[in-house]
Write a protein that holds these residues in place. Sequence first.
Motif, PDB file in Angstrom:
ATOM      1  N   GLY A   1     -67.547  -0.067  30.690  1.00  0.00           N
ATOM      2  CA  GLY A   1     -66.510  -0.475  29.728  1.00  0.00           C
ATOM      3  C   GLY A   1     -64.879  -0.004  30.500  1.00  0.00           C
ATOM      4  N   LEU A   2     -64.236   0.473  29.287  1.00  0.00           N
ATOM      5  CA  LEU A   2     -62.723   0.543  29.604  1.00  0.00           C
ATOM      6  C   LEU A   2     -62.148   1.846  29.643  1.00  0.00           C
ATOM      7  N   ASP A   3     -61.057   2.072  30.301  1.00  0.00           N
ATOM      8  CA  ASP A   3     -60.316   3.422  30.357  1.00  0.00           C
ATOM      9  C   ASP A   3     -59.274   3.694  29.524  1.00  0.00           C
ATOM     10  N   SER A   4     -58.833   4.829  29.501  1.00  0.00           N
ATOM     11  CA  SER A   4     -57.639   4.976  28.681  1.00  0.00           C
ATOM     12  C   SER A   4     -56.340   5.430  29.395  1.00  0.00           C
ATOM     13  N   PHE A   5     -55.111   5.332  28.763  1.00  0.00           N
ATOM     14  CA  PHE A   5     -53.994   5.300  29.444  1.00  0.00           C
ATOM     15  C   PHE A   5     -53.726   6.745  29.468  1.00  0.00           C
ATOM     16  N   THR A   6     -53.012   7.024  30.291  1.00  0.00           N
ATOM     17  CA  THR A   6     -52.385   8.295  30.607  1.00  0.00           C
ATOM     18  C   THR A   6     -50.862   8.362  29.956  1.00  0.00           C
ATOM     19  N   TYR A   7     -50.871   9.238  28.883  1.00  0.00           N
ATOM     20  CA  TYR A   7     -49.595   9.277  27.820  1.00  0.00           C
ATOM     21  C   TYR A   7     -48.683  10.429  28.426  1.00  0.00           C
ATOM     22  N   PRO A   8     -47.386  10.383  28.403  1.00  0.00           N
ATOM     23  CA  PRO A   8     -46.588   9.054  27.853  1.00  0.00           C
ATOM     24  C   PRO A   8     -46.770   7.963  28.946  1.00  0.00           C
ATOM     25  N   LEU A   9     -46.616   6.716  28.205  1.00  0.00           N
ATOM     26  CA  LEU A   9     -46.794   5.680  29.278  1.00  0.00           C
ATOM     27  C   LEU A   9     -45.426   5.482  29.921  1.00  0.00           C
ATOM     28  N   GLN A  10     -45.835   4.868  31.310  1.00  0.00           N
ATOM     29  CA  GLN A  10     -44.558   4.824  32.369  1.00  0.00           C
ATOM     30  C   GLN A  10     -43.585   3.918  31.678  1.00  0.00           C
ATOM     31  N   PRO A  11     -42.366   4.182  32.205  1.00  0.00           N
ATOM     32  CA  PRO A  11     -41.173   3.420  31.598  1.00  0.00           C
ATOM     33  C   PRO A  11     -41.132   1.762  31.862  1.00  0.00           C
ATOM     34  N   TYR A  12     -41.822   1.477  32.961  1.00  0.00           N
ATOM     35  CA  TYR A  12     -41.867  -0.041  33.280  1.00  0.00           C
ATOM     36  C   TYR A  12     -43.064  -0.474  32.381  1.00  0.00           C
ATOM     37  N   HIS A  13     -43.827   0.254  31.749  1.00  0.00           N
ATOM     38  CA  HIS A  13     -44.939  -0.434  30.762  1.00  0.00           C
ATOM     39  C   HIS A  13     -44.389  -1.268  29.782  1.00  0.00           C
ATOM     40  N   ARG A  14     -44.987  -2.704  29.872  1.00  0.00           N
ATOM     41  CA  ARG A  14     -44.482  -3.438  28.826  1.00  0.00           C
ATOM     42  C   ARG A  14     -45.197  -4.088  27.637  1.00  0.00           C
ATOM     43  N   TYR A  15     -46.827  -3.942  27.898  1.00  0.00           N
ATOM     44  CA  TYR A  15     -47.591  -4.215  26.955  1.00  0.00           C
ATOM     45  C   TYR A  15     -48.901  -3.634  27.495  1.00  0.00           C
ATOM     46  N   GLY A  16     -49.849  -3.322  26.778  1.00  0.00           N
ATOM     47  CA  GLY A  16     -51.118  -2.935  27.317  1.00  0.00           C
ATOM     48  C   GLY A  16     -52.216  -2.729  26.315  1.00  0.00           C
ATOM     49  N   LEU A  17     -53.508  -2.620  26.838  1.00  0.00           N
ATOM     50  CA  LEU A  17     -54.669  -2.733  26.193  1.00  0.00           C
ATOM     51  C   LEU A  17     -55.754  -1.759  26.772  1.00  0.00           C
ATOM     52  N   SER A  18     -56.591  -0.855  25.963  1.00  0.00           N
ATOM     53  CA  SER A  18     -57.467   0.217  26.692  1.00  0.00           C
ATOM     54  C   SER A  18     -58.430   0.245  26.070  1.00  0.00           C
ATOM     55  N   THR A  19     -59.326   1.368  26.114  1.00  0.00           N
ATOM     56  CA  THR A  19     -60.670   1.687  25.687  1.00  0.00           C
ATOM     57  C   THR A  19     -60.129   1.998  24.011  1.00  0.00           C
ATOM     58  N   ASP A  20     -59.091   2.073  23.611  1.00  0.00           N
ATOM     59  CA  ASP A  20     -58.756   2.382  22.095  1.00  0.00           C
ATOM     60  C   ASP A  20     -58.642   1.085  21.461  1.00  0.00           C
ATOM     61  N   ASP A  21     -58.560  -0.028  22.233  1.00  0.00           N
ATOM     62  CA  ASP A  21     -58.663  -1.506  21.631  1.00  0.00           C
ATOM     63  C   ASP A  21     -59.778  -2.033  21.717  1.00  0.00           C
ATOM     64  N   GLY A  22     -60.737  -1.484  22.661  1.00  0.00           N
ATOM     65  CA  GLY A  22     -62.168  -2.117  22.849  1.00  0.00           C
ATOM     66  C   GLY A  22     -61.984  -3.461  22.963  1.00  0.00           C
TER      67      GLY A  22
END
Length: 499
Positions: A428-449
Amino acid sequence: MRQFSCFPVLAAGITFVSHVHGLVSNSSINSQTRIAYAGSTGMTVSWNTFSKIDRPTVLYGESPFALTNWATSDVSVTYNTSLTYNNHVKITGLKPDTWYYYLPTSLMKNDTSAGPYKFKTSKPAGDFDPYSIAVVVDMGTMGPEGLYTSAGKGVSPNNILAPGENNTIQSLTAAVHDFEFLWHPGDLAYADYWLKEEIQGFEPNTTIEDGYKVYESILNEFYDEMTPITTSKPWMVGPGNHEANCDNGGTGGYTASICMPGQTNFTGFINHFRMPSDESGGVGNFWYSFDYGMTHFVQYDTETDLGHGLIAPDSPEGGSEDSGPFAVADAQAKWIAADLAKVDRSKTPWVVVAGHRPWYSSGSICTACQEAFESVFIQNNVDLVLSGHFHVYERNAPIKNGTIDPNELNNPSSPWYITNGAAGHYDGLDSFTYPLQPYHRYGLSTDDGIYGWSKLTFHNCTHLTHEFINSANGSVLDTATLYRDHECGRRLWPKGESN
């Protein structure tokens, strides 16, 4: 290769061949029929058989009742551990943007009930009619040999499917009439996860000596599952790290000792597909380009041949698989520069490129890829850069050399970056590395499934919309529209529309 016309065909007169390979244990393997563009007036038809064919042949015509033309080749290839032969026939001299019916003449026994398949040739460059395409990266086998309602030890509960939940292949199949072709820039099937699945208790135990049988079983299951899509929609593929491996999948330390001949150095990938590199001056299935209507598409290779002595971290070229290079030094870099420089923006105002690994993400990045490719994309005004490898969905802002474009999606002078590695595979899916990059605008990760795919819609020469489609139910979870002043048409949409 030869082509002939005026060859009358009756359904009863077609001979189908099915000689069972000695290693085959899964009688459900189908012919895995698939197509790929060969310029706006050509199409390559590929399919698999259990035995080598001396003259692979495809019958075709503009009516399903009159397959009055035929094309042949001498390309029927396999490799040491494969259960099948890959047959490839290129049909040329077709009309652009036209429906054709076709049928390989040596389909496997369980495919013989299928009527003629059909495909539509590419829109020629300069055609400004709107259209959509589908994009997936990191999409593996679905069902009991891959992404499923259960998994082995260590897999997050968020990353398994709910009972009855549609997977991405099912979602794409349901939406197959909504897009013109499927672009898949790397990581197909995840057959190399066979050992990981067994170590985690998901797959039955086997011996190392018989590991290739499990590998090939997963691979063939994936190609079988894709057939409802790939018989009618071109499947344009690129290389990912899992095309080079035989057991990768996070098992660590096993690769050098158990890799079987035929499962390394992109061998299956090289044998199974035929991309339009001949038409674009590229190399095999690794880097090539093609036009479709108002867009110039470029597939590039982040796994090998980066040029200038660069090697991507953990890439097959730098790892134990000893993969690549596939051309002389700097060949890919020179080809990309030359290919982009000659794009006629009056005919194809949009330029969209895709490679497996991202260099802008809130997680895994490839700095060597950035060094190899970013400057030439900026110099040639590339509009959109697509990637995967990082198993999340992340829509970023347009970026130039690490700096966010102040115009965002309202006529930026920088490429727009989108990573979508959320199509789904065994774990399946991975996790984002926090804090998110400043250019990040929208995302979905394993937290959302949530698994999904990208839909790109080219409305006209100035507006392009990207949508993230939720595979579970077909809903659109994210949409954003890029406005670029290509100075070639009416502005039918508000500038920079985004949700």
